[in-house]
Design a protein around this motif. Structure first.
Motif, PDB file in Angstrom:
ATOM      1  N   PHE A   1     -17.892 -34.600 -17.323  1.00  0.00           N
ATOM      2  CA  PHE A   1     -17.822 -35.774 -18.180  1.00  0.00           C
ATOM      3  C   PHE A   1     -16.395 -35.972 -18.703  1.00  0.00           C
ATOM      4  O   PHE A   1     -15.927 -37.103 -18.821  1.00  0.00           O
TER       5      PHE A   1
ATOM      6  N   SER B   1     -28.085 -40.894 -23.215  1.00  0.00           N
ATOM      7  CA  SER B   1     -26.840 -40.139 -23.100  1.00  0.00           C
ATOM      8  C   SER B   1     -26.488 -39.939 -21.623  1.00  0.00           C
ATOM      9  O   SER B   1     -27.342 -40.099 -20.735  1.00  0.00           O
ATOM     10  N   MET B   2     -25.246 -39.562 -21.389  1.00  0.00           N
ATOM     11  CA  MET B   2     -24.822 -39.282 -20.012  1.00  0.00           C
ATOM     12  C   MET B   2     -25.588 -38.082 -19.457  1.00  0.00           C
ATOM     13  O   MET B   2     -25.952 -38.075 -18.277  1.00  0.00           O
ATOM     14  N   THR B   3     -25.853 -37.095 -20.283  1.00  0.00           N
ATOM     15  CA  THR B   3     -26.607 -35.922 -19.843  1.00  0.00           C
ATOM     16  C   THR B   3     -28.027 -36.318 -19.451  1.00  0.00           C
ATOM     17  O   THR B   3     -28.532 -35.881 -18.405  1.00  0.00           O
TER      18      THR B   3
ATOM     19  N   LYS C   1     -23.998 -44.593 -24.131  1.00  0.00           N
ATOM     20  CA  LYS C   1     -25.291 -44.651 -24.819  1.00  0.00           C
ATOM     21  C   LYS C   1     -25.580 -46.059 -25.333  1.00  0.00           C
ATOM     22  O   LYS C   1     -26.717 -46.542 -25.261  1.00  0.00           O
TER      23      LYS C   1
ATOM     24  N   VAL D   1     -13.950 -37.888 -24.376  1.00  0.00           N
ATOM     25  CA  VAL D   1     -15.292 -37.895 -23.807  1.00  0.00           C
ATOM     26  C   VAL D   1     -16.296 -38.427 -24.828  1.00  0.00           C
ATOM     27  O   VAL D   1     -17.301 -39.059 -24.462  1.00  0.00           O
ATOM     28  N   ASN D   2     -16.025 -38.221 -26.124  1.00  0.00           N
ATOM     29  CA  ASN D   2     -16.914 -38.749 -27.167  1.00  0.00           C
ATOM     30  C   ASN D   2     -16.919 -40.273 -27.167  1.00  0.00           C
ATOM     31  O   ASN D   2     -17.973 -40.894 -27.350  1.00  0.00           O
TER      32      ASN D   2
ATOM     33  N   SER E   1     -18.946 -41.308 -24.253  1.00  0.00           N
ATOM     34  CA  SER E   1     -20.360 -41.021 -24.517  1.00  0.00           C
ATOM     35  C   SER E   1     -20.996 -42.082 -25.405  1.00  0.00           C
ATOM     36  O   SER E   1     -22.124 -42.519 -25.155  1.00  0.00           O
ATOM     37  N   ARG E   2     -20.265 -42.501 -26.445  1.00  0.00           N
ATOM     38  CA  ARG E   2     -20.792 -43.543 -27.347  1.00  0.00           C
ATOM     39  C   ARG E   2     -20.997 -44.848 -26.595  1.00  0.00           C
ATOM     40  O   ARG E   2     -22.037 -45.508 -26.746  1.00  0.00           O
TER      41      ARG E   2
END
Length: 193
Positions: free
Chosen positions: A148, A174-176, A168, A160-161, A164-165
């Protein structure tokens, strides 16, 4: 005497489109001088311009494309093509500000481009670009070749945060979760708005 005809094509923003259009026009005897994303240039005999125009329109319509009729529509297509090319050619972090990049490509002030794009597409350039980048993120996740953090770097996110935001917000997961779900849905770049 031959006449050169130029067409700006709406929604032709992926390379797979070029091959199909080129082959179909060739099969109809249309001489293609150049074909690139969003733009087609053909040569037609002066006496057959209307016939050539109709053949081009028919081929484009049968493949889900339209000819851009106004200058604003042409500008919107140039913006889309420029942004899609930017996302396709990663890493994009060495290009500077997106607004400067677009202004240089389209040869207009960014403020003007932003107004035209928003008016015609009902979305800002920034939000459209984010959607494109999220589609690229989905592709990179599916390939399973990058972390990521690598993906954030490749797509010029500050962290990456941040990525991620945005992921989402757009995807609702989430990416996960997306990576683990494997019921992967992706859109073609030319379908994004």
């Amino acid at each position: 005497m031959d006449s050169i005809r130029e067409y700006w094509i709406k929604n032709m923003v992926c390379r797979r489109c070029l091959k199909v259009i080129k082959q179909e026009l060739h099969d109809l005897g249309i001489t293609i001088l150049s074909l690139e994303l969003g733009k087609l240039t053909v040569k037609a005999p002066e006496i057959a311009i209307a016939e050539a125009d109709q053949k081009v329109v028919d081929v484009l319509h049968s493949n889900g494309f339209e000819i851009a009729k106004s200058e604003e529509e042409m500008i919107v297509e140039k913006i889309k093509i420029a942004l899609i090319s930017l996302v396709a050619d990663i890493p994009i972090n060495n290009r500077g500000k997106t607004s400067d990049y677009l202004a240089n490509i389209v040869h207009r002030e960014y403020k003007v481009l932003s107004k035209i794009f928003s008016k015609n597409e009902n979305i800002t350039i920034e939000k459209y670009f984010i959607k494109l980048k999220i589609e690229k993120v989905k592709e990179l996740i599916q390939l399973r070749q990058h972390t990521f953090s690598d993906i954030a770097y490749l797509l010029d996110y500050s962290s990456v945060n941040h990525l991620s935001r945005q992921f989402k917000e757009i995807m609702g997961m989430s990416m996960t979760d997306y990576k683990n779900d494997q019921a992967w849905e992706r859109n073609f770049f030319d379908e994004i708005i």
